[in-house]
Scaffold this motif. Structure first.
Motif, mmCIF file in Angstrom:
data_model
loop_
_atom_site.group_PDB
_atom_site.id
_atom_site.type_symbol
_atom_site.label_atom_id
_atom_site.label_comp_id
_atom_site.label_asym_id
_atom_site.label_seq_id
_atom_site.Cartn_x
_atom_site.Cartn_y
_atom_site.Cartn_z
ATOM 1 N N TRP A 30 71.479 59.776 49.822
ATOM 2 C CA TRP A 30 72.919 59.783 49.607
ATOM 3 C C TRP A 30 73.589 58.526 50.169
ATOM 4 O O TRP A 30 74.614 58.080 49.640
ATOM 5 N N SER A 31 73.029 57.920 51.222
ATOM 6 C CA SER A 31 73.692 56.776 51.856
ATOM 7 C C SER A 31 73.719 55.550 50.949
ATOM 8 O O SER A 31 74.513 54.631 51.173
ATOM 9 N N TYR A 32 72.876 55.516 49.910
ATOM 10 C CA TYR A 32 72.992 54.440 48.928
ATOM 11 C C TYR A 32 74.367 54.473 48.261
ATOM 12 O O TYR A 32 74.869 53.447 47.790
ATOM 13 N N GLY A 33 74.976 55.653 48.210
ATOM 14 C CA GLY A 33 76.318 55.766 47.648
ATOM 15 C C GLY A 33 77.355 55.016 48.460
ATOM 16 O O GLY A 33 78.333 54.480 47.911
ATOM 17 N N TRP A 34 77.165 54.965 49.791
ATOM 18 C CA TRP A 34 78.065 54.160 50.622
ATOM 19 C C TRP A 34 77.991 52.691 50.218
ATOM 20 O O TRP A 34 78.986 51.976 50.261
ATOM 21 N N GLY A 35 76.796 52.248 49.843
ATOM 22 C CA GLY A 35 76.607 50.842 49.507
ATOM 23 C C GLY A 35 77.398 50.397 48.294
ATOM 24 O O GLY A 35 77.738 49.220 48.184
ATOM 25 N N VAL A 36 77.703 51.315 47.386
ATOM 26 C CA VAL A 36 78.439 50.939 46.162
ATOM 27 C C VAL A 36 79.870 51.449 46.156
ATOM 28 O O VAL A 36 80.710 50.924 45.414
ATOM 29 N N LEU A 255 73.940 51.705 57.736
ATOM 30 C CA LEU A 255 73.197 52.883 57.303
ATOM 31 C C LEU A 255 73.065 52.962 55.783
ATOM 32 O O LEU A 255 72.307 53.790 55.272
ATOM 33 N N ALA A 256 73.841 52.147 55.074
ATOM 34 C CA ALA A 256 73.755 52.152 53.611
ATOM 35 C C ALA A 256 72.460 51.466 53.178
ATOM 36 O O ALA A 256 71.953 50.568 53.849
ATOM 37 N N ASN A 257 71.901 51.932 52.078
ATOM 38 C CA ASN A 257 70.733 51.302 51.458
ATOM 39 C C ASN A 257 69.475 51.340 52.324
ATOM 40 O O ASN A 257 68.642 50.427 52.270
ATOM 41 N N ILE A 258 69.325 52.394 53.129
ATOM 42 C CA ILE A 258 68.084 52.592 53.869
ATOM 43 C C ILE A 258 67.609 54.025 53.639
ATOM 44 O O ILE A 258 68.392 54.883 53.231
ATOM 45 N N ASN A 259 66.327 54.271 53.925
ATOM 46 C CA ASN A 259 65.740 55.582 53.650
ATOM 47 C C ASN A 259 65.782 56.538 54.844
ATOM 48 O O ASN A 259 65.353 57.684 54.728
ATOM 49 N N ASP A 260 66.291 56.081 55.994
ATOM 50 C CA ASP A 260 66.328 56.949 57.175
ATOM 51 C C ASP A 260 67.678 56.841 57.891
ATOM 52 O O ASP A 260 67.734 56.470 59.063
ATOM 53 N N ALA A 355 65.896 54.173 45.020
ATOM 54 C CA ALA A 355 67.152 54.373 44.293
ATOM 55 C C ALA A 355 66.900 54.543 42.804
ATOM 56 O O ALA A 355 67.562 55.347 42.133
ATOM 57 N N ALA A 356 65.931 53.787 42.267
ATOM 58 C CA ALA A 356 65.623 53.888 40.840
ATOM 59 C C ALA A 356 65.067 55.263 40.490
ATOM 60 O O ALA A 356 65.435 55.855 39.464
ATOM 61 N N MET A 357 64.185 55.794 41.320
ATOM 62 C CA MET A 357 63.610 57.119 41.047
ATOM 63 C C MET A 357 64.661 58.215 41.204
ATOM 64 O O MET A 357 64.664 59.194 40.444
ATOM 65 N N ILE A 358 65.551 58.057 42.195
ATOM 66 C CA ILE A 358 66.661 59.002 42.325
ATOM 67 C C ILE A 358 67.495 59.000 41.059
ATOM 68 O O ILE A 358 67.852 60.051 40.507
ATOM 69 N N THR A 359 67.821 57.802 40.565
ATOM 70 C CA THR A 359 68.655 57.689 39.367
ATOM 71 C C THR A 359 67.963 58.281 38.151
ATOM 72 O O THR A 359 68.589 58.970 37.333
ATOM 73 N N MET A 360 66.658 58.035 38.018
ATOM 74 C CA MET A 360 65.908 58.614 36.896
ATOM 75 C C MET A 360 65.948 60.145 36.958
ATOM 76 O O MET A 360 66.181 60.813 35.944
#
Length: 454
Positions: A30-36, A255-260, A355-360
């Motif tokens: 979910w933190s990838y969402g902060w990145g965008v 914390l954005a764009n990391i897996n932990d 992120a790509a696999m999440i999006t798929m």
């Protein structure tokens, strides 16, 4: 050849599956969402998606209790729209459930990498696949009991995380730089909110997978509604709590764009050498394991149901001596492991493999949500006398909200993720071509009253 699953699961097991399928989404992704979108933009997106899922689950439960079938959305759409409708929903669900596990497996590797920096996360992910495919093969009741235990531990751990970081929480930290673009609510911020949709969906992705255990549920017309409704309420509360507390302990941009994100957020508050941090890493693995293990159960049942109906090779419907679809479990695992080791083989336009696999996976989920809500409306008209022990509240408004929001999400995702969308479409086309070539296999498949209504 035996192709019938045995009912052994009660309400608590089903709650554990429903929440366990999803709970890794509270730990990473979910933190990838902060990145965008920034924290405030992503909060708006998350609340919209939470509304979508709440309306969807209250509506989807009507279908699950009326047609308790291992195929889940595939069965509902085939009964409503015939073979091609079932194909669309079945393939979309299979894509969702096959591509979510490798993303979770890589997160398991990232968490272990915190403890052992020399460990390659991909090798750890491979080990996770081997262990949990084997556990799923050994029996559904064993698998569901394990799922329940790790799910409860994962929920407790998230509550502990919130409690430990609460002293470091500050609203000013959470709102700082909270909008994408020029840090104001503008056109750029709105674009960021739409771009963040896949990562908000990751908070709740796969809760519908409990439907695929419906054939193995005791008294599904009673147990499934309880499991679904309590499950979505659990997840909404956890998602909001985790997002607020993690975003308010310091500069959320780290914390954005990391897996932990949770261990890193806790590190800001308690320091790198704290026992709380090591506890989070180890116990936090339970959340990832719960979802990983549960989604393996989900994809295997979807694959099993499609094969049993002649949409996939018949051999994938064979059951082991433990009455589990072992070939379907292994087949999905092979695809997931290949995805893990595909990093660098495809140019993803700067998007990480996770992120790509999440999006798929989210593309598959959204298409399935749309097909499921359309099936609900169609079956209300075409089969008004179908036994419905649970009826969608607020019909047609509540399922209508779920359908409209799902369409909005699909359009936004196609706009902001065109490459992944095209890859998803290619998978669907390959599935359709296989469908056209295998009519004889479907004709030989055993009759299934739940798919045809006769």
């Amino acid at each position: 050849m035996t192709t019938q699953l045995k009912p052994t699961l009660g309400t608590l097991h089903l709650w554990g599956i429903a929440v366990g399928l999803v709970i890794s989404g509270e730990y990473f992704g979910w933190s990838y969402g902060w990145g965008v979108a920034g924290t405030l933009g992503f909060l708006v997106t998350s609340l919209m998606v939470a509304t979508l899922y709440t309306c969807f689950i209250f509506s989807f439960t009507e279908l699950t209790t009326a047609i308790p079938h291992a195929g889940g959305p595939f069965a509902y759409s085939r009964r409503a729209f015939g073979e091609k409708g079932g194909l669309i929903a079945g393939l979309a669900t299979l894509i969702e459930f096959v591509f979510a596990p490798p993303a979770i497996a890589l997160a398991i590797g990232a968490y272990l990498n915190v403890q052992w920096p020399a460990l390659d996360p991909r090798h750890a992910a491979l080990g996770a696949y081997i262990v949990f495919m084997l556990l799923n093969i050994l029996g559904v009741q064993l698998a569901a009991t394990f799922e329940l235990v790790v799910c409860i531990l994962a929920v407790i751990e998230l509550l502990v995380f919130m409690g430990v970081v609460a002293p470091g929480f500050s609203v000013s930290n959470f709102v700082a730089n909270g909008w994408a673009g020029d840090n104001t609510f503008s056109l750029g911020a709105v674009g960021g909110m739409f771009a963040a949709i896949p990562f908000a969906i990751w908070f709740f992705l796969a809760i519908e997978g409990a439907a695929m255990a419906a054939e193995e549920a005791k008294d599904p017309k009673r147990t499934i509604p309880k499991a679904y409704i309590s499950g979505i309420l659990t997840l909404v509360l956890l998602a909001v709590g985790v997002m607020f507390f993690a975003g308010g302990v310091g500069d959320w941009r780290a914390l954005a764009n990391i897996n932990d994100p949770l261990p890193q957020a806790m590190k800001i508050v308690v320091g790198e050498g704290s026992g709380w941090l090591h506890m989070l890493v180890w116990i936090g693995l339970f959340g990832l394991v719960a979802s990983f293990h549960g989604i393996i159960l989900g994809y295997s049942r979807q694959c099993f149901a499609l094969a049993r109906a002649g949409y996939l090779p018949r051999g994938l419907a064979k059951l082991s001596r433990f009455q589990t679809p072992h070939r379907a479990i292994i087949a999905g695992g092979v695809v997931g492991i290949a995805a893990i080791y595909s990093d660098g083989l495809i140019n993803l336009g700067g998007m990480s493999l996770t992120a790509a696999m999440i999006t798929m996976a989210v593309f598959g989920a959204i298409v399935m949500y749309i097909m499921s809500m359309l099936s609900l409306f169609k079956l209300r008209r075409s089969e008004p006398n179908l036994e419905r022990s649970f009826r969608a509240p607020g019909y047609p408004i509540v399922p209508g909200i779920a359908l409209v929001l799902a369409v909005v999400c699909l359009v936004a995702m196609a706009w902001f993720n065109a490459l992944i969308g095209l890859i998803f479409l290619a998978f669907m086309v390959v599935g359709f071509l296989y469908f056209l070539l295998t009519g004889a296999a479907r004709a030989r498949a055993p009759a299934d009253a739940m798919l045809t209504g006769v």
